[in-house]
Design a protein around this motif. Structure first.
Motif, PDB file in Angstrom:
ATOM      1  N   MET A   1      -1.494  13.522  81.721  1.00 37.10           N
ATOM      2  CA  MET A   1      -2.229  11.911  81.456  1.00 37.10           C
ATOM      3  C   MET A   1      -1.970  11.126  79.882  1.00 37.10           C
ATOM      4  O   MET A   1      -0.996  11.550  79.778  1.00 37.10           O
ATOM      5  CB  MET A   1      -3.183  12.542  80.880  1.00 37.10           C
ATOM      6  CG  MET A   1      -4.405  11.431  80.240  1.00 37.10           C
ATOM      7  SD  MET A   1      -6.546  11.765  79.377  1.00 37.10           S
ATOM      8  CE  MET A   1      -7.422  10.360  79.106  1.00 37.10           C
ATOM      9  N   THR A   2      -1.700   9.724  81.281  1.00 40.69           N
ATOM     10  CA  THR A   2      -1.215   8.985  80.582  1.00 40.69           C
ATOM     11  C   THR A   2      -1.547   8.677  79.011  1.00 40.69           C
ATOM     12  O   THR A   2      -3.013   7.812  79.235  1.00 40.69           O
ATOM     13  CB  THR A   2      -1.078   7.689  80.675  1.00 40.69           C
ATOM     14  OG1 THR A   2       0.156   8.054  82.173  1.00 40.69           O
ATOM     15  CG2 THR A   2       0.248   6.761  80.114  1.00 40.69           C
ATOM     16  N   THR A   3      -1.240   8.392  77.753  1.00 41.76           N
ATOM     17  CA  THR A   3      -1.543   8.166  76.057  1.00 41.76           C
ATOM     18  C   THR A   3      -1.254   6.412  76.009  1.00 41.76           C
ATOM     19  O   THR A   3      -1.278   5.838  77.059  1.00 41.76           O
ATOM     20  CB  THR A   3      -1.508   8.965  75.469  1.00 41.76           C
ATOM     21  OG1 THR A   3      -0.136   8.667  75.245  1.00 41.76           O
ATOM     22  CG2 THR A   3      -2.191  10.104  75.748  1.00 41.76           C
ATOM     23  N   ILE A   4      -2.254   6.660  75.563  1.00 42.07           N
ATOM     24  CA  ILE A   4      -2.232   4.690  75.141  1.00 42.07           C
ATOM     25  C   ILE A   4      -1.055   4.296  74.181  1.00 42.07           C
ATOM     26  O   ILE A   4      -0.375   3.100  74.650  1.00 42.07           O
ATOM     27  CB  ILE A   4      -3.000   4.180  73.832  1.00 42.07           C
ATOM     28  CG1 ILE A   4      -2.965   2.678  73.332  1.00 42.07           C
ATOM     29  CG2 ILE A   4      -3.015   5.019  71.954  1.00 42.07           C
ATOM     30  CD1 ILE A   4      -4.571   1.883  73.044  1.00 42.07           C
ATOM     31  N   VAL A   5      -0.324   5.420  73.631  1.00 38.85           N
ATOM     32  CA  VAL A   5       1.477   5.349  72.628  1.00 38.85           C
ATOM     33  C   VAL A   5       2.111   5.447  74.848  1.00 38.85           C
ATOM     34  O   VAL A   5       2.926   4.160  74.373  1.00 38.85           O
ATOM     35  CB  VAL A   5       1.080   6.163  71.965  1.00 38.85           C
ATOM     36  CG1 VAL A   5       2.976   6.088  72.248  1.00 38.85           C
ATOM     37  CG2 VAL A   5       0.612   6.348  71.209  1.00 38.85           C
ATOM     38  N   ASP A   6       1.759   5.574  75.295  1.00 33.69           N
ATOM     39  CA  ASP A   6       2.849   5.966  76.364  1.00 33.69           C
ATOM     40  C   ASP A   6       2.707   4.093  77.514  1.00 33.69           C
ATOM     41  O   ASP A   6       3.862   3.947  77.826  1.00 33.69           O
ATOM     42  CB  ASP A   6       2.269   6.916  77.468  1.00 33.69           C
ATOM     43  CG  ASP A   6       2.287   8.294  76.593  1.00 33.69           C
ATOM     44  OD1 ASP A   6       3.820   8.151  76.150  1.00 33.69           O
ATOM     45  OD2 ASP A   6       1.806   9.693  77.201  1.00 33.69           O
ATOM     46  N   GLU A   7       1.991   4.032  77.125  1.00 32.36           N
ATOM     47  CA  GLU A   7       1.116   3.038  77.904  1.00 32.36           C
ATOM     48  C   GLU A   7       2.068   1.535  77.354  1.00 32.36           C
ATOM     49  O   GLU A   7       2.877   0.792  77.652  1.00 32.36           O
ATOM     50  CB  GLU A   7      -0.417   3.080  78.779  1.00 32.36           C
ATOM     51  CG  GLU A   7      -0.224   1.170  78.390  1.00 32.36           C
ATOM     52  CD  GLU A   7      -0.320   0.879  80.308  1.00 32.36           C
ATOM     53  OE1 GLU A   7       0.570  -0.165  80.405  1.00 32.36           O
ATOM     54  OE2 GLU A   7       0.143   1.854  80.752  1.00 32.36           O
ATOM     55  N   LEU A   8       1.909   1.540  75.163  1.00 30.29           N
ATOM     56  CA  LEU A   8       2.883   0.936  75.038  1.00 30.29           C
ATOM     57  C   LEU A   8       3.996   0.661  75.448  1.00 30.29           C
ATOM     58  O   LEU A   8       5.049  -0.542  75.064  1.00 30.29           O
ATOM     59  CB  LEU A   8       2.166   1.111  73.433  1.00 30.29           C
ATOM     60  CG  LEU A   8       0.429   0.679  73.246  1.00 30.29           C
ATOM     61  CD1 LEU A   8       0.353   0.563  71.221  1.00 30.29           C
ATOM     62  CD2 LEU A   8       0.205  -1.393  73.341  1.00 30.29           C
ATOM     63  N   MET A   9       5.080   2.191  75.298  1.00 23.37           N
ATOM     64  CA  MET A   9       6.235   2.163  75.506  1.00 23.37           C
ATOM     65  C   MET A   9       6.375   1.790  76.567  1.00 23.37           C
ATOM     66  O   MET A   9       7.645   0.738  76.574  1.00 23.37           O
ATOM     67  CB  MET A   9       6.562   3.390  75.255  1.00 23.37           C
ATOM     68  CG  MET A   9       6.531   4.512  74.143  1.00 23.37           C
ATOM     69  SD  MET A   9       6.802   6.201  73.887  1.00 23.37           S
ATOM     70  CE  MET A   9       8.609   5.857  73.858  1.00 23.37           C
ATOM     71  N   LEU A  10       5.795   2.426  77.893  1.00 28.92           N
ATOM     72  CA  LEU A  10       6.085   1.126  79.478  1.00 28.92           C
ATOM     73  C   LEU A  10       6.174   0.156  79.513  1.00 28.92           C
ATOM     74  O   LEU A  10       6.917  -1.003  79.736  1.00 28.92           O
ATOM     75  CB  LEU A  10       4.395   1.517  80.005  1.00 28.92           C
ATOM     76  CG  LEU A  10       5.023   3.696  80.899  1.00 28.92           C
ATOM     77  CD1 LEU A  10       3.899   4.303  81.419  1.00 28.92           C
ATOM     78  CD2 LEU A  10       6.639   3.614  81.557  1.00 28.92           C
ATOM     79  N   ARG A  11       5.192  -0.538  78.934  1.00 25.94           N
ATOM     80  CA  ARG A  11       4.711  -2.547  78.232  1.00 25.94           C
ATOM     81  C   ARG A  11       6.156  -2.569  77.857  1.00 25.94           C
ATOM     82  O   ARG A  11       6.482  -3.724  78.340  1.00 25.94           O
ATOM     83  CB  ARG A  11       3.787  -2.513  77.735  1.00 25.94           C
ATOM     84  CG  ARG A  11       2.654  -2.579  78.723  1.00 25.94           C
ATOM     85  CD  ARG A  11       1.284  -2.876  77.687  1.00 25.94           C
ATOM     86  NE  ARG A  11       1.391  -4.542  78.207  1.00 25.94           N
ATOM     87  CZ  ARG A  11       0.158  -5.288  78.046  1.00 25.94           C
ATOM     88  NH1 ARG A  11      -0.884  -4.835  77.295  1.00 25.94           N
ATOM     89  NH2 ARG A  11       0.440  -6.762  78.232  1.00 25.94           N
ATOM     90  N   PHE A  12       6.134  -2.108  76.688  1.00 26.47           N
ATOM     91  CA  PHE A  12       7.589  -2.378  75.999  1.00 26.47           C
ATOM     92  C   PHE A  12       8.663  -2.795  76.701  1.00 26.47           C
ATOM     93  O   PHE A  12       9.663  -3.628  77.304  1.00 26.47           O
ATOM     94  CB  PHE A  12       7.920  -1.985  74.356  1.00 26.47           C
ATOM     95  CG  PHE A  12       8.550  -2.523  72.667  1.00 26.47           C
ATOM     96  CD1 PHE A  12       7.713  -3.166  72.335  1.00 26.47           C
ATOM     97  CD2 PHE A  12       9.718  -3.055  73.531  1.00 26.47           C
ATOM     98  CE1 PHE A  12       8.708  -4.030  71.655  1.00 26.47           C
ATOM     99  CE2 PHE A  12      10.312  -3.909  72.627  1.00 26.47           C
ATOM    100  CZ  PHE A  12      10.099  -4.275  72.012  1.00 26.47           C
TER     101      PHE A  12
END
Length: 257
Positions: A1-12
Motif C-alpha cells: 500500500m502506497t503511503t503519503i510519504v511514498d507519494e511525496l517522494m514519487l512526486r518530487f
C-alpha cells in the motif's frame, strides 16, 4: 500500500529537473525523516522495561526539540521558493516600459474606464488583441479595470500560456516541488507536536522557542529583498502625481458603488 510519504517522494522525483529541485531536496529529505526518527525513539522508549509509561513519554518529549532546526529550515526554504516563484511570474506580467509617455498613460486610464462593466470573456479577448489593453489592466490594482484579483490572474495565466509557455512550464514544475515540501513540513510538524505534547496550532511558536537562532535567520531571510537579476537600479518616484491621484480616485469611486 502506497503511503503519503511514498507519494511525496514519487512526486518530487518526477519533477527533480526543476530549477529549485537541488536546493529543496535536502530540506525535503530531512523533513520526511522526522516522523520516522520519532517513531524509532518511541520504539526505543517502549522497549525500555525500566521506564514507566510516563518515563517513556518524557524520553520522546526530550528528544523532540532536536528536530526543530531542520523543520524551521525546511519551512523557510518552502516559503522562499514560493516567493521566488511569484517574482518569476511577476517578471512575465505585462508592464509599462515608458513612464515618461503621458499620452500613453492617459490612454491606459481611458482603457480601464472602457473595460468596466464588460463581461470577463470580452475583457480577456480584448486584452489578447491589444498590448496597450494588457498594460492598462496590469498597471494598477485589478479594481481599476473592474476586475477581481482572481479574474485578472486567470487573464494573466491565459496570456502567459500563449506568450511564455516554456517559462510557465518551468514555474509549474517549481510550484509542484514547493507544494511537496510544504506537505512534508506539515507532516513533520504534526509529528513533532504529538511528540512534544502540544497542540498542532502551537507548533510554530514551539519551534521558535526550541531553535531561536534558526527562527531568527528564517525571518530575516523572508524579510530581505531579493531583486530579480534582470532588474537594474531601483527606479525613482513616479513623476505623474496627477495620473496616480486620478487612479486612486477611480478605486475610491469603485468602492463607493
Amino acid at each position: 500500500m502506497t503511503t503519503i510519504v511514498d507519494e511525496l517522494m514519487l512526486r518530487f522525483g518526477r519533477h527533480n529537473d526543476a530549477k529549485n529541485a537541488k536546493h529543496l531536496l535536502p530540506h525535503f529529505e530531512r523533513a520526511l525523516s522526522v516522523p520516522n526518527k520519532l517513531n524509532e525513539k518511541c520504539a526505543e522508549a517502549k522497549a525500555d522495561k525500566h521506564l514507566s509509561e510516563t518515563g517513556r513519554t518524557a524520553k520522546v518529549r526530550d528528544v523532540a526539540p532536536s528536530f526543530a532546526p531542520d523543520v524551521i529550515k525546511a519551512k523557510s526554504a518552502a516559503a522562499l521558493a514560493r516567493r521566488d516563484i511569484q517574482r518569476q511570474r511577476d517578471a512575465l506580467t505585462p508592464r509599462v516600459t515608458d513612464h515618461k509617455d503621458v499620452a500613453s498613460a492617459m490612454l491606459r486610464l481611458d482603457l480601464r474606464q472602457f473595460l468596466r462593466g464588460k463581461p470577463v470573456a470580452e475583457i480577456a479577448r480584448l486584452a489578447e488583441q491589444n498590448p496597450s489593453m494588457l498594460e492598462a489592466i496590469f498597471e494598477g490594482p485589478a479594481a481599476l479595470s473592474g476586475l477581481t484579483d482572481e479574474v485578472r490572474g486567470h487573464i494573466l495565466s491565459q496570456h502567459l500560456n500563449k506568450t511564455a509557455a516554456p517559462q510557465m512550464r518551468e514555474i509549474a514544475e517549481q510550484e509542484v516541488l514547493a507544494e511537496v515540501l510544504e506537505t512534508a513540513v506539515a507532516i513533520a510538524s504534526n509529528a513533532l507536536a504529538d511528540a512534544a505534547g502540544i497542540r498542532p496550532q502551537s507548533i510554530d511558536s514551539w519551534l521558535a522557542e526550541q531553535a531561536p537562532a534558526e527562527a531568527k535567520a528564517a525571518a530575516e531571510a523572508l524579510a530581505a529583498p531579493r531583486p530579480l537579476k534582470s532588474q537594474s537600479a531601483t527606479p525613482g518616484p513616479h513623476p505623474f502625481d496627477k495620473i496616480l491621484a486620478e487612479a486612486r480616485a477611480e478605486v475610491a469611486a469603485i468602492n463607493l458603488q
